[in-house]
Scaffold this active site. Sequence first.
Site, short mmCIF file in Angstrom:
data_model
loop_
_atom_site.label_atom_id
_atom_site.label_comp_id
_atom_site.label_asym_id
_atom_site.label_seq_id
_atom_site.Cartn_x
_atom_site.Cartn_y
_atom_site.Cartn_z
N HIS A 142 1.62 -5.73 -0.14
CA HIS A 142 3.00 -6.01 0.27
C HIS A 142 3.05 -6.33 1.77
O HIS A 142 2.97 -5.44 2.61
CB HIS A 142 3.88 -4.79 -0.05
CG HIS A 142 5.31 -4.94 0.35
ND1 HIS A 142 6.11 -3.87 0.68
CD2 HIS A 142 6.08 -6.05 0.49
CE1 HIS A 142 7.30 -4.30 1.00
NE2 HIS A 142 7.32 -5.62 0.88
N GLU A 154 1.43 -3.05 3.19
CA GLU A 154 1.51 -1.87 2.33
C GLU A 154 0.59 -2.13 1.13
O GLU A 154 0.84 -3.02 0.32
CB GLU A 154 2.96 -1.67 1.89
CG GLU A 154 3.28 -0.28 1.39
CD GLU A 154 4.76 -0.11 1.11
OE1 GLU A 154 5.23 1.04 1.15
OE2 GLU A 154 5.46 -1.11 0.83
#
Length: 298
Positions: A142, A154
């Site tokens: 992410h 992430e």
Amino acid sequence: MPKDPSVAVIGAGTMGNGIAHSFAQYGFTVTLIDISQERLDKALQTIGANLDRQLAKGTLTDTAKTETLRRIRTSTSLATGVADAGLVVEAATEDVAIKLQIFAAIDKAAPADAILASNTSSIGISKIAAATARPGKVIGMHFMNPVPVMKLVEVINGYATEAAVTDTVVALSRRLEKVPCVVNDYPGFVANRILMPMINEAIISLHEGVAGIEAIDTVMKLGMAHPMGPLQLADFIGLDVCLSILRVLHDGFGQPKYAPCPLLVNMVIAGRLGIKSGEGFYDYSAGVKNAKPSARFT
């Protein structure tokens, strides 16, 4: 997997072109895939413009710009685009059905040892992985927007994600000079599990008349040292995306604190999505830098 795998990025929107830009800038061969050639052409124009900004700031050379663009090819065929990829990063619309369909197709077309990553901001990696025959090689990657600028990635482990896959994605993130943070697979992960309730509470405060747009954003900027207020940030993310993530959180946890504010729901229904539509909490008709609170809230 080779040291520098060929990378396929699915989706030529804001996140997809940013991910392609970042990988290509750091020496990776990238195939940017979308069903629309028009969107692919627009993505290349955006990447070129963003590279020009880096050039103007002195953070990039003319040669580096040329080499970055040279490393990016485009394709309107998913099967062809992922055929030789060592890493596939999906950056399509934040819609469960669409992502499951894409991952099922990637699984059939990509090499058996390829890592399949999703840029999802809230949808469960384990659920996405279940659409494939290789759940151990599916992971969340992410990125934050704008991708070439923001340092965080992430990295989300699904239930079956192999440790070696996580290690590889962490290493690749660092190759891009990003800071990877490994988290586990729960709705919203960490970033949006914390961010979206804050944005939602800001919208509730506006909806209930606690304060106006500028006051809410100023309190958070000056009081909490946020670079951007939550309402302006919601416009930047896209109110439709915020609503989608809040619904994932609400459905996933079943707790009323994640229920989206009715004002947010109504704005999305009305097509007031933020910067992408020209109006959200702010009016962008005079440009993003000269945005003023929308007249409908004054």
